[in-house]
Motif scaffolding. Sequence first.
Motif, PDB file in Angstrom:
ATOM      1  N   HIS A  36       0.883   2.957  -3.604  1.00 36.67           N
ATOM      2  CA  HIS A  36      -0.335   3.783  -3.651  1.00 36.67           C
ATOM      3  C   HIS A  36      -0.308   5.078  -2.850  1.00 36.67           C
ATOM      4  O   HIS A  36      -1.314   5.776  -2.796  1.00 36.67           O
ATOM      5  N   THR A  37       0.801   5.381  -2.204  1.00 38.90           N
ATOM      6  CA  THR A  37       0.821   6.649  -1.467  1.00 38.90           C
ATOM      7  C   THR A  37       1.809   7.618  -2.117  1.00 38.90           C
ATOM      8  O   THR A  37       2.706   7.187  -2.846  1.00 38.90           O
ATOM      9  N   PRO A  38       1.658   8.914  -1.863  1.00 37.22           N
ATOM     10  CA  PRO A  38       2.663   9.871  -2.345  1.00 37.22           C
ATOM     11  C   PRO A  38       4.057   9.469  -1.879  1.00 37.22           C
ATOM     12  O   PRO A  38       5.021   9.581  -2.646  1.00 37.22           O
ATOM     13  N   LEU A  92      10.082   6.035  -5.536  1.00 37.37           N
ATOM     14  CA  LEU A  92      10.475   5.569  -6.866  1.00 37.37           C
ATOM     15  C   LEU A  92      11.087   6.714  -7.671  1.00 37.37           C
ATOM     16  O   LEU A  92      12.072   6.521  -8.388  1.00 37.37           O
ATOM     17  N   TYR A 141       0.834  -1.199   0.000  1.00 39.65           N
ATOM     18  CA  TYR A 141       0.000   0.000   0.000  1.00 39.65           C
ATOM     19  C   TYR A 141       0.874   1.257   0.000  1.00 39.65           C
ATOM     20  O   TYR A 141       0.688   2.165  -0.811  1.00 39.65           O
ATOM     21  N   HIS A 164       5.343   6.998  -4.357  1.00 39.46           N
ATOM     22  CA  HIS A 164       5.668   7.662  -5.625  1.00 39.46           C
ATOM     23  C   HIS A 164       6.993   8.419  -5.507  1.00 39.46           C
ATOM     24  O   HIS A 164       7.829   8.372  -6.399  1.00 39.46           O
ATOM     25  N   HIS A 165       7.164   9.111  -4.368  1.00 42.94           N
ATOM     26  CA  HIS A 165       8.382   9.898  -4.179  1.00 42.94           C
ATOM     27  C   HIS A 165       9.600   8.994  -4.053  1.00 42.94           C
ATOM     28  O   HIS A 165      10.686   9.331  -4.511  1.00 42.94           O
TER      29      HIS A 165
END
Lengths: 323, 247
Positions: free
Chosen positions: A188-190, A196, A184, A193-194
Amino acid sequence: MLRFLERTHVRVESLAVLAALAIVMAILSPVTGSGVRVFLTASNLFNIILASATFGILAIGATFVISAAGIDLSLGSVLGLASVAGASLVVTLEFPWYFAIIGSLAAGAAAGAVNGFVVTRGAVPAFIVTLGMLGIARGLALIISDGRGIYGLPAEILFLGQARPWGVPTPVFIFAAVALVSHYVLAHTPFGHHTLALGDNEDSARATGINVNRQRMALYTIAGLMAGIAGLVFTARVNTGDPTAGLNYELLAITAAIIGGTNLFGGRGSILGTMIGALIMGVLQNGLNLMAVQAYYQQMAIGTVLIAAVWLDQIRARGRRAQ
Amino acid sequence: MSLLELSGIERSFGPVQVLRGVDLVVEAGEVVGLVGDNGAGKSTLMKTISGVYATDSGQITFDGDEITDLDPGSRREAGIEMIYQDLALAPQQDVANNIFLGREPTKRFLGILPAFVDKARIDAEAQRMIDSLGVQIPSIQIPVGMLSGGQQQTIAIARALTFKPKLVIMDEPTAALAVREVESVLRLIRQMREEGIATILISHRLNDVFKACDRVVVLRRGNVITDLKKDRTDMAEVVSYIVDAHE
Ligand SMILES: Nc1ncnc2c1ncn2[C@@H]1O[C@H](COP(=O)(O)OP(=O)(O)O)[C@@H](O)[C@H]1O
Ligand SMILES: [Mg+2]
């Protein structure tokens, strides 16, 4: 199904490898008295998952750090430190049982936070910092425990390692829960994303306003926390705070993450892939055990798998660029 | 009050002083061309505005607020966007995620779990942005690294324009583009001016600068050498300032 795998960055190949390996191991494994392949017995399959659970949790920690183009070589040692820290609080210092949990998780997270602090503030490469921590954490574990295992944990803790609610070993539930939360967070969280983006292109992450240092700090702390959880599970499974616990586990953990599809150079990482990677390592170890292959050769086999996985990945990346 | 005011900006890298007390003012909706030789310090100066580089001394105010000590994220919040010379995209992440990087909209998953990135919304809004720029991208969900240079440029522009900026800095946005693509970038800058968005355009192609800009600022060895209204100068004069041949 394919779309799901693509979305979660799980490689079809790693699933195929897992299946192929399982078939090979089943064929090569000895036959029981009742004519069943040992590898395929329910108890053996549980053994595989049980063994995979410990370094699988570790591999999830490795996944967070590696997808951000970092590395943590100290995971195995920190597992040992966490095991000893939790057990000594409860057994030696006679704190209530739940201090084994607090102690293990806190020791793991603290070691990870130190890694993260030095990497971000000291500008020492992660490779060196965590190699240093590999020595420090192991040494500390041996000092705290006086070089001996700490036996005799309370029943509540043993439950976390040895119980089988609904027939399934508790560590498997813990592994699944940790994996679910981690998936999760990473997918699926900012924050994910940050992570990666940071591994993909640090300048890009910084330019879009991501606090790169804080991100790294958090990632190494998470990796340490995972080592803490794995250490707790280890303690509970063998009823010992063991200063040698997790020896060479960083090799297993990093290999599991890489063959699961996490990019060694950052930018891509998948918790589900890592779980498959951990199962591959578990099947490999278990199969070799059943065939009575000496542990020494197993180390060689795992090392070879790691190098081969990165090599294949490089070939594949070159192929993509050539397109 | 001007939109952006720089005063006395200095910046060194080790022993090398790259910016030597730069003063610069940009008004709202104005298009300013920033030119100068390679190594003059143009990119460095722009990165002190976007916050990627801290200044050694000097002051930056934007929209009336001092922003000298803010990080890049807070400056984006304030309305400053920059398209970097190397584009600063994350090649393995998909187009939509790149456009929303650092500003992911979230919702609650199943109504409970917090901070769930709203991927559907990201994809939809990114697609709308790309379409409004009038560019063809095979899919919003493929990794940016698989796109051509011109397409990647578009992604970088889309990222800068998605959050209603007040100032957009473009560092050599046309260097890697085909002629037709250059025209569309220049058209975009004109369109932005009509919407009141200020632009600082760095380019080696003085043609482009003269087509798009109201004012031309020349930087040489970390100093602003001159600041000329476009209709009071010509390319020959600008070139003479760039190469230090002006009387
Ligand atoms: N991160 C950095 N570290 C060291 N030197 C730098 C760095 N960035 C820029 N420079 C130096 O600053 C000078 C100006 O560079 P830059 O701002 O990129 O010039 P321009 O964009 O005008 O071509 C060059 O001499 C360059 O080598
Ligand atoms: Mg430049």
